[in-house]
Design an enzyme around this catalytic site. Structure first.
Site, PDB file in Angstrom:
ATOM      1  N   TYR A 156       0.787  -1.178  -0.035  1.00 37.67           N
ATOM      2  CA  TYR A 156      -0.039  -0.138   0.037  1.00 37.67           C
ATOM      3  C   TYR A 156       0.833   1.160  -0.067  1.00 37.67           C
ATOM      4  O   TYR A 156       0.609   2.203  -0.542  1.00 37.67           O
ATOM      5  CB  TYR A 156      -0.931  -0.065   1.184  1.00 37.67           C
ATOM      6  CG  TYR A 156      -1.904   1.309   1.291  1.00 37.67           C
ATOM      7  CD1 TYR A 156      -2.954   1.099   0.239  1.00 37.67           C
ATOM      8  CD2 TYR A 156      -1.601   2.206   2.390  1.00 37.67           C
ATOM      9  CE1 TYR A 156      -3.861   2.239   0.498  1.00 37.67           C
ATOM     10  CE2 TYR A 156      -2.758   3.110   2.352  1.00 37.67           C
ATOM     11  CZ  TYR A 156      -3.635   3.222   1.371  1.00 37.67           C
ATOM     12  OH  TYR A 156      -4.697   4.305   1.447  1.00 37.67           O
ATOM     13  N   LYS A 160       0.935   4.117  -2.944  1.00 36.18           N
ATOM     14  CA  LYS A 160       0.568   5.564  -2.677  1.00 36.18           C
ATOM     15  C   LYS A 160       1.924   6.487  -2.750  1.00 36.18           C
ATOM     16  O   LYS A 160       1.732   7.422  -3.095  1.00 36.18           O
ATOM     17  CB  LYS A 160       0.132   5.563  -1.237  1.00 36.18           C
ATOM     18  CG  LYS A 160      -1.135   5.182  -0.976  1.00 36.18           C
ATOM     19  CD  LYS A 160      -2.184   5.779  -1.873  1.00 36.18           C
ATOM     20  CE  LYS A 160      -3.679   5.300  -1.522  1.00 36.18           C
ATOM     21  NZ  LYS A 160      -4.774   5.941  -2.594  1.00 36.18           N
TER      22      LYS A 160
HETATM   23  N1  LIG Z   1     -10.290   6.545   4.884  1.00 39.91           N
HETATM   24  C1  LIG Z   1      -9.047   6.789   5.261  1.00 39.91           C
HETATM   25  O1  LIG Z   1      -8.586   6.867   6.612  1.00 39.91           O
HETATM   26  C2  LIG Z   1      -7.810   7.090   4.454  1.00 39.91           C
HETATM   27  C3  LIG Z   1      -6.508   7.473   4.705  1.00 39.91           C
HETATM   28  C4  LIG Z   1      -5.650   7.736   3.679  1.00 39.91           C
HETATM   29  C5  LIG Z   1      -6.046   7.608   2.488  1.00 39.91           C
HETATM   30  N2  LIG Z   1      -7.217   7.295   2.141  1.00 39.91           N
HETATM   31  C6  LIG Z   1      -7.602   7.066   0.614  1.00 39.91           C
HETATM   32  O2  LIG Z   1      -8.788   7.727   0.385  1.00 39.91           O
HETATM   33  C7  LIG Z   1      -9.357   7.101  -0.770  1.00 39.91           C
HETATM   34  C8  LIG Z   1     -10.855   6.861  -0.384  1.00 39.91           C
HETATM   35  O3  LIG Z   1     -10.919   5.537   0.379  1.00 39.91           O
HETATM   36  P1  LIG Z   1     -11.864   5.730   1.764  1.00 39.91           P
HETATM   37  O4  LIG Z   1     -11.078   5.249   2.684  1.00 39.91           O
HETATM   38  O5  LIG Z   1     -12.624   6.852   1.658  1.00 39.91           O
HETATM   39  O6  LIG Z   1     -12.698   4.497   1.331  1.00 39.91           O
HETATM   40  P2  LIG Z   1     -14.156   4.066   0.808  1.00 39.91           P
HETATM   41  O7  LIG Z   1     -14.179   2.440   0.665  1.00 39.91           O
HETATM   42  O8  LIG Z   1     -15.122   4.759   1.775  1.00 39.91           O
HETATM   43  O9  LIG Z   1     -14.273   4.940  -0.719  1.00 39.91           O
HETATM   44  C9  LIG Z   1     -13.695   4.426  -1.781  1.00 39.91           C
HETATM   45  C10 LIG Z   1     -14.578   4.228  -2.844  1.00 39.91           C
HETATM   46  O10 LIG Z   1     -14.140   3.786  -3.994  1.00 39.91           O
HETATM   47  C11 LIG Z   1     -14.771   2.810  -4.858  1.00 39.91           C
HETATM   48  N3  LIG Z   1     -14.083   2.299  -5.603  1.00 39.91           N
HETATM   49  C12 LIG Z   1     -13.211   1.210  -5.327  1.00 39.91           C
HETATM   50  N4  LIG Z   1     -12.559   0.570  -6.494  1.00 39.91           N
HETATM   51  C13 LIG Z   1     -13.160   1.258  -7.608  1.00 39.91           C
HETATM   52  C14 LIG Z   1     -12.821   1.442  -8.959  1.00 39.91           C
HETATM   53  N5  LIG Z   1     -12.012   0.552  -9.490  1.00 39.91           N
HETATM   54  N6  LIG Z   1     -13.458   2.374  -9.606  1.00 39.91           N
HETATM   55  C15 LIG Z   1     -14.554   3.155  -9.207  1.00 39.91           C
HETATM   56  N7  LIG Z   1     -14.700   3.193  -7.913  1.00 39.91           N
HETATM   57  C16 LIG Z   1     -14.035   2.361  -7.227  1.00 39.91           C
HETATM   58  C17 LIG Z   1     -15.495   2.105  -3.845  1.00 39.91           C
HETATM   59  O11 LIG Z   1     -16.715   1.514  -4.229  1.00 39.91           O
HETATM   60  C18 LIG Z   1     -15.801   3.235  -2.587  1.00 39.91           C
HETATM   61  O12 LIG Z   1     -16.928   3.804  -2.923  1.00 39.91           O
HETATM   62  C19 LIG Z   1      -8.526   6.076  -1.226  1.00 39.91           C
HETATM   63  O13 LIG Z   1      -7.550   6.094  -2.171  1.00 39.91           O
HETATM   64  C20 LIG Z   1      -7.709   5.793   0.098  1.00 39.91           C
HETATM   65  O14 LIG Z   1      -6.500   5.079  -0.211  1.00 39.91           O
HETATM   66  C21 LIG Z   1      -8.128   7.059   3.048  1.00 39.91           C
END
Ligand SMILES: NC(=O)c1ccc[n+]([C@@H]2O[C@H](COP(=O)([O-])OP(=O)(O)OC[C@H]3O[C@@H](n4cnc5c(N)ncnc54)[C@H](O)[C@@H]3O)[C@@H](O)[C@H]2O)c1
Length: 267
Positions: A156, A160
């Site tokens: 991961y 990133k």
């Molecule tokens: N939540 C956290 O604490 C956190 C921290 C750091 C980074 N992130 C990053 O934030 C971003 C959003 O993640 P999140 O945690 O909000 O998760 P989440 O699961 O709530 O949202 C991710 C969304 O992406 C969609 N998705 C997955 N694969 C897809 C694809 N191939 N095409 C289109 N849509 C797709 C899913 O259906 C989901 O709705 C990600 O890139 C994640 O790595 C999240």
């Protein structure tokens, strides 16, 4: 009068915007900015639900890991609202597995969405801008794992880190066209819907989240998804016209620490 950030008249695509995490906060902030929101997600039903929350929003189902879907997403957006002026590359998946235990399928899924998918969206977006001679900007969602990581997150962190590398490189390719490319690296974004995922490594998700807040951040409150969203709005606006190729850590201070707060806590 304050400094206004107003994206009225702009169309902004948020990929993976139908989740409960970062994407939800990005969609909220884009809608509040006055821009027309175009929300994509793999889950079309969830995308439509998100769109219903913000009048005038267009929902487009599609898998950003597939080039034919990406082409279709941009074609549909063009028909319904004209050219896009901004993209927030939010769609992503995680992986919590030591690199030596991960399978090729794990690797391909992670990199296929978090890196390849993000690149595909950025590529089609850029070419549409160049063809129409419009100016727009890209905001990539990376993670604090691009800076420092934990056991079990090597792949991961690698994915990133690729996102921040792509951000730097594309910024250099596209500066001549006035297209800016930046990234946001969120820390732990709090949401109770995320407790199911946290339960896969912690028996008590609330206690785990509280420790994150009190011991692993400089700021004593939870990071809200909309904090990432407001940074995205800033990066899409002209107020950030001097910023490109950068990764902004929206992490309540997590990456400024070497050890947890309790390491030096005085009673
Ligand atoms: N939540 C956290 O604490 C956190 C921290 C750091 C980074 N992130 C990053 O934030 C971003 C959003 O993640 P999140 O945690 O909000 O998760 P989440 O699961 O709530 O949202 C991710 C969304 O992406 C969609 N998705 C997955 N694969 C897809 C694809 N191939 N095409 C289109 N849509 C797709 C899913 O259906 C989901 O709705 C990600 O890139 C994640 O790595 C999240």
């Amino acid at each position: 009068m304050g400094i206004p950030i107003n994206l009225e008249g702009k169309n902004v695509l948020v990929t993976g915007g139908a989740g409960f995490g970062v994407g939800a906060g990005v969609c909220q902030a884009i809608a509040e900015s006055g821009a027309r929101l175009v929300v994509n997600d793999l889950d079309g039903v969830a995308a439509a639900k998100t769109a219903a929350r913000y009048p005038g929003t267009l929902a487009i189902a599609g898998d950003i890991g597939k080039s034919e879907d990406v082409e279709r997403i941009f074609a549909e957006a063009k028909v319904h609202c004209g050219v896009l002026h901004g993209v927030v590359n939010n769609a992503g998946v995680g992986l919590n597995k030591p690199a030596h235990e991960a399978t090729e399928a794990d690797f391909d899924r992670l990199f296929g969405i978090d890196v390849r998918g993000l690149w595909l969206v950025s590529k089609v977006f850029t070419n549409q801008l160049l063809e129409t001679k419009e100016v727009g900007h890209i905001v990539n969602i990376a993670s604090v794992h691009a800076h420092s990581t934990n056991a079990g997150y090597a792949l991961y962190a690698a994915a990133k880190s690729a996102v921040t590398g792509l951000t730097r490189g594309m910024a250099l390719d596209l500066g001549q066209h006035l297209i800016r490319v930046n990234a946001i690296a969120p820390g732990y974004v709090h949401s109770e819907q995320g407790f199911e995922i946290i339960r896969t490594w912690a028996d008590d998700p609330q206690a785990w989240a509280d420790t994150c807040r009190t011991d692993q951040q400089a700021l004593p409150y939870f990071l809200d998804a909309v904090d990432c969203g407001y940074t995205a709005v800033f990066l899409l606006s002209n107020l950030s016209r001097g910023i490109t190729g950068q990764t902004i850590f929206v992490d309540n201070g997590t990456t400024s620490m070497v050890f947890n707060r309790s390491f030096t806590e005085r009673s």
